[in-house]
Design a protein around this motif. Structure first.
Motif, PDB file in Angstrom:
ATOM      1  N   PRO A   1      18.662  33.457 -13.389  1.00 50.16           N
ATOM      2  CA  PRO A   1      18.097  32.637 -12.660  1.00 50.16           C
ATOM      3  C   PRO A   1      19.118  31.336 -12.474  1.00 50.16           C
ATOM      4  O   PRO A   1      19.375  30.904 -13.449  1.00 50.16           O
ATOM      5  CB  PRO A   1      16.651  32.429 -13.367  1.00 50.16           C
ATOM      6  CG  PRO A   1      16.323  33.433 -13.982  1.00 50.16           C
ATOM      7  CD  PRO A   1      17.637  33.926 -14.692  1.00 50.16           C
TER       8      PRO A   1
ATOM      9  N   GLY B   1      19.859  25.189  -2.406  1.00 48.43           N
ATOM     10  CA  GLY B   1      20.087  26.499  -3.329  1.00 48.43           C
ATOM     11  C   GLY B   1      21.018  27.434  -2.761  1.00 48.43           C
ATOM     12  O   GLY B   1      21.295  28.520  -3.184  1.00 48.43           O
TER      13      GLY B   1
ATOM     14  N   THR C   1      22.867  30.169  -5.022  1.00 50.20           N
ATOM     15  CA  THR C   1      22.216  30.459  -5.908  1.00 50.20           C
ATOM     16  C   THR C   1      21.735  31.867  -6.233  1.00 50.20           C
ATOM     17  O   THR C   1      21.849  32.938  -5.298  1.00 50.20           O
ATOM     18  CB  THR C   1      20.950  29.715  -6.418  1.00 50.20           C
ATOM     19  OG1 THR C   1      20.133  29.898  -5.267  1.00 50.20           O
ATOM     20  CG2 THR C   1      21.454  28.017  -6.422  1.00 50.20           C
TER      21      THR C   1
ATOM     22  N   GLU D   1      18.914  33.139  -6.157  1.00 49.02           N
ATOM     23  CA  GLU D   1      17.770  33.476  -5.632  1.00 49.02           C
ATOM     24  C   GLU D   1      18.294  33.484  -4.044  1.00 49.02           C
ATOM     25  O   GLU D   1      17.689  34.585  -3.285  1.00 49.02           O
ATOM     26  CB  GLU D   1      16.857  32.251  -5.963  1.00 49.02           C
ATOM     27  CG  GLU D   1      16.217  32.313  -6.945  1.00 49.02           C
ATOM     28  CD  GLU D   1      16.921  31.694  -8.039  1.00 49.02           C
ATOM     29  OE1 GLU D   1      16.860  31.968  -9.479  1.00 49.02           O
ATOM     30  OE2 GLU D   1      18.100  31.243  -8.003  1.00 49.02           O
TER      31      GLU D   1
ATOM     32  N   GLU E   1      17.844  37.109  -1.876  1.00 48.48           N
ATOM     33  CA  GLU E   1      17.244  37.144  -0.466  1.00 48.48           C
ATOM     34  C   GLU E   1      18.256  37.857   0.551  1.00 48.48           C
ATOM     35  O   GLU E   1      17.563  38.304   1.549  1.00 48.48           O
ATOM     36  CB  GLU E   1      16.911  35.553  -0.184  1.00 48.48           C
ATOM     37  CG  GLU E   1      15.691  35.245  -0.190  1.00 48.48           C
ATOM     38  CD  GLU E   1      15.295  33.666   0.308  1.00 48.48           C
ATOM     39  OE1 GLU E   1      15.897  33.368   1.315  1.00 48.48           O
ATOM     40  OE2 GLU E   1      14.660  33.166  -0.394  1.00 48.48           O
TER      41      GLU E   1
ATOM     42  N   VAL F   1      17.683  39.268  -9.697  1.00 50.53           N
ATOM     43  CA  VAL F   1      17.637  38.072 -10.514  1.00 50.53           C
ATOM     44  C   VAL F   1      16.945  38.384 -11.867  1.00 50.53           C
ATOM     45  O   VAL F   1      15.710  38.960 -11.764  1.00 50.53           O
ATOM     46  CB  VAL F   1      16.841  36.832  -9.765  1.00 50.53           C
ATOM     47  CG1 VAL F   1      17.081  35.493 -10.837  1.00 50.53           C
ATOM     48  CG2 VAL F   1      17.510  36.748  -8.487  1.00 50.53           C
TER      49      VAL F   1
END
Length: 581
Positions: free
Chosen positions: A225, A248, A251, A253, A257, A264
Motif C-alpha cells: 500500500p 496519488g 501509488t 492504488e 486502478e 495491492v
C-alpha cells in the motif's frame, strides 16, 4: 555471512550491521515518517514495520524482509560479483568513497541481497533490494546479482521472487548501468521459457531502470500500500514538462486502478498470498475428489434426449435471473487458494472479467470468467458482465501465464455480450476479442468452458474456445440477444419470443447441434434457488470434463480443438442439406 538467515519470521539471525532502526533497530521509540506519531519499537516490529496509527509501510532491510517472507532456514546466496567503478567516476566525491560509505552504513555488499529457501513449503529464490544503498540504484553488481539469482532459480526449478526498491539506474556507472536493464530482462526471459513463476513485490519507491525492467516483467506484480512506481518520477515530470499530476499519482492504488499491477497487498497478507501463488503454480494438475466414483451417474449430461424440452424465452429469463450464482460465488463454493490477478498491464482495468490461479475441487487451474453481480450497485460496477478491451486483454495475459505454468484453463461465461460503448470501440474492442479467440484456441494446455448464464455473441465466445464446452441447464448461448434479433430481422422487438425459438438458444438445442459437448444439471428451481447445490454440480462437471484432458500431448490438444470448432460448421452444412431434402 550467516548460513541460515532466520530463526523466526520476526527476528533475523546474524543480521547485517548498520540496519535502519525503523522497524528492527534497538531504539525503544520510532517516529513514523507518515504521521509523525511515536511508535514503540517492539510494537512496530510485531506489526511487521507497519505503523499502527496511519498504516504506513516503513522500509525494511533485506534481512528483515527475508525473515518475514521465507520459511526458517533460508540460505544466503553469494550472487554479487566484485564491485566495479568502470568510469573512475567522481562528482562531489569519488564513486569509490560513496560505495565504501554505503557498505559501512548498511553492512551490504551492494543494493541487493539474494537467498534460497521456501515460502509455505514452495521452493524459491529471493532477491531483495535495499533503498538505503545509494537509493537502491541499478548498477553492474545489482544487475549481475539479479541475473545470477534467476540462474539459480533455473538450476533448481524454483520460482523467483523479487522485492524491488530503487531510484533508477546508477548514474556513476553510466551506460554500464543502463545495460543492466537488458541483462535482467533477458534473465527473466529464460525463466519464462522454462515455465517458472516470477513474482515482483514493489515497495516504496521503485523507479527508472528497475521499474522498466525486472520489476514489471514478472508474471505477477504486487505492491505494498502506498508504494510508488514509475519510469519518470513526479519531480522529473513536473520539472521537465510542467505537467500537473493527479492526486496519488504512481501509488500502488493508482497503478492497480489502471491495470498496471496485479494487486495491492498489505504486508501482513504478503506471505500468505505468495504461498498461494507458489503452491498452485508448482502443483501437478490431477483430478481431485470431485470426480464421480465408478458406477455413479455422470456429472455432465451428453445426451439431448435426457433433457426436458423448455420454452426458449423461459430459458432466456432463467439465464438472466439475478439470483443465479456468479463467478465469484462459484469460486467461493468450489475453489481454494484463489488469488485474483488484475489488469492488462497496458493501462486498462475491467471489472467485468475476473481471473487468477486457484484449486478447482483440488485441481490446480487458471480460472477466468465474466462477473455480473446481483444488485444494482455491483451490476453497474461490473458493467453487467459486459467486458471492455482491457478485460479481454487481461484474459489473454492470464491464459498465456497458465500455458507457461502448465495450468489447465477453466472459463465461466456469463455475459449479454461485449461492452458496446464508444470508449470500448476507441480502445480496440474488435481486436481484443479476436486476440482472445485466437489465443484460447491455440493454448497448449487443457481448457474447459462453461456457459453459466448468458452466452452472448463474440463477447462470450472469446472465453469459450475450449477443448470441452458445456452449458448449465438453464443457460443460453446465441449469436445475438433475442431482442436484438427481433428488432433487426422482424423489425419488431416484441417478436423476441419468436426470435429466441428460431435461434435455438437453450442448452438442449445447443447440445443437439454440437455447439456444446455437455450440459450441467441444475437443482430444482434453477441455480438461483440453491446456489450451493448448483456449485457442487458445476464443480463436479468441470472436473469430469477436464480429467480426460490432463496429460494429453499439447499438439494433440491444439489440433483436436481446432477440428472441434471446424466440425461444428460442417454439422451446420449437413443440417441445411437435410432440411432442403
Amino acid at each position: 555471512m550467516p548460513t541460515s538467515l532466520t530463526t523466526d519470521r520476526g527476528a533475523p539471525a546474524g543480521a547485517a550491521p548498520g540496519r535502519s532502526p525503523a522497524p528492527s533497530g534497538a531504539a525503544d521509540w520510532v517516529r513514523c515518517a507518515g504521521c509523525a506519531v511515536l511508535v514503540y519499537g517492539p510494537r512496530l516490529r510485531r506489526n511487521l514495520g507497519v505503523c499502527p496509527d496511519c498504516g504506513r509501510h516503513t522500509p525494511l532491510d533485506p534481512w528483515t524482509r527475508i525473515g518475514q517472507l521465507l520459511d526458517p532456514g533460508a540460505v544466503p546466496l553469494d550472487c554479487a560479483p566484485e564491485p566495479v567503478d568502470p568510469l573512475g567516476f567522481a562528482d562531489t566525491a569519488p564513486y569509490t568513497d560513496r560505495l565504501a560509505r554505503a557498505r559501512a552504513a548498511t553492512g551490504l555488499a551492494d543494493a541487493v541481497v539474494c537467498a534460497a529457501g521456501t515460502i509455505a513449503g514452495a521452493p524459491v529464490v529471493a532477491a531483495v533490494m535495499d533503498f538505503r544503498f545509494l537509493g537502491g540504484s541499478l548498477g553492474v553488481v545489482v544487475g549481475e546479482a539479479v541475473a545470477r539469482a534467476a540462474e539459480e532459480a533455473l538450476r533448481g526449478r524454483r520460482a523467483l521472487v523479487l522485492v524491488c526498491a530503487s531510484g533508477g539506474a546508477r548514474m556513476q556507472e553510466g551506460a554500464f548501468a543502463l545495460m543492466q536493464m537488458a541483462t535482467t530482462a533477458q534473465a527473466l526471459a529464460r525463466l519464462d521459457a522454462a515455465g517458472l513463476l516470477t513474482v515482483s513485490v514493489v515497495t516504496d519507491p521503485t523507479y527508472g531502470g528497475v521499474a522498466a525492467s525486472f520489476a514489471t516483467l514478472c508474471d505477477v506484480v504486487l505492491a505494498e500500500p502506498g508504494a510508488r512506481m514509475g519510469f519518470a518520477g513526479p519531480r522529473v515530470i513536473e520539472q521537465t514538462i510542467r505537467q500537473q499530476l493527479p492526486p496519488g499519482f504512481q501509488t500502488a492504488e493508482f497503478l492497480v486502478e489502471r491495470g498496471l499491477i496485479d494487486g495491492v497487498c498489505p504486508r501482513e497478507r504478503l506471505r500468505t498470498v505468495l504461498g498461494r501463488l507458489l503452491s498452485v503454480a508448482r502443483a501437478p494438475a490431477r483430478p481431485g475428489g470431485a470426480v464421480p466414483a465408478a458406477g455413479t451417474a455422470p456429472a455432465a449430461i451428453t445426451d439431448p434426449g435426457a433433457l426436458a424440452p423448455r420454452d426458449a424465452w423461459e430459458s432466456v429469463l432463467g439465464a438472466r435471473d439475478l439470483a443465479r450464482p456468479t463467478l465469484l460465488d462459484y469460486l467461493g463454493y468450489v475453489a481454494q487458494d484463489f488469488e485474483e490477478l488484475r489488469g492488462d498491464r497496458r493501462g486498462g482495468s475491467c471489472p467485468a472479467i475476473v481471473g487468477g490461479p486457484a484449486r478447482w475441487c483440488g485441481v490446480p487451474v487458471m480460472v477466468i470468467g465474466h462477473q455480473k453481480g446481483h444488485g444494482p450497485a455491483e451490476l453497474t460496477e461490473r458493467s453487467f458482465g459486459m467486458a471492455r478491451p482491457a478485460g479481454y486483454r487481461r484474459a489473454v495475459r492470464l491464459m498465456r501465464l497458465a500455458e507457461k505454468l502448465g495450468l489447465p484453463v477453466v472459463t465461466l461465461v456469463d455475459t449479454p455480450g461485449a461492452h458496446p460503448g464508444a470508449d470500448a470501440e476507441e480502445q480496440g474492442q474488435a481486436a481484443a476479442i479476436a486476440e482472445c479467440v485466437s489465443v484460447m484456441g491455440s493454448l497448449r494446455v487443457p481448457t474447459v468452458a462453461v456457459v453459466t448464464g448468458e452466452g452472448g455473441s463474440g463477447g462470450a465466445l472469446a472465453l469459450a474456445v475450449a477443448d470441452r464446452v458445456a452449458m448449465c441447464e438453464n443457460a443460453v448461448y446465441s449469436v445475438i440477444s433475442p431482442e436484438g434479433c427481433a428488432s433487426i430481422l422482424w423489425k419488431d422487438a416484441g417478436a423476441k419470443r419468436t426470435a429466441a425459438r428460431a435461434l435455438g438458444v437453450g442448452a438442449r438445442d445447443q447440445l443437439r447441434a454440437g455447439v456444446v459437448d455437455a450440459v450441467v444439471p441444475e437443482p430444482e428451481g434453477g441455480a438461483g434457488a440453491d446456489p450451493l447445490a448448483a456449485a457442487r454440480l458445476l464443480g463436479a462437471a468441470v472436473v469430469e470434463l477436464l480429467a480426460p484432458l490432463l496429460g494429453e500431448d499439447p499438439d494433440t490438444l491444439v489440433a483436436r480443438r481446432r477440428e472441434r470448432f471446424r466440425r461444428i460448421g460442417a454439422r451446420a452444412g449437413a443440417r441445411t442439406r437435410e432440411a432442403v431434402a
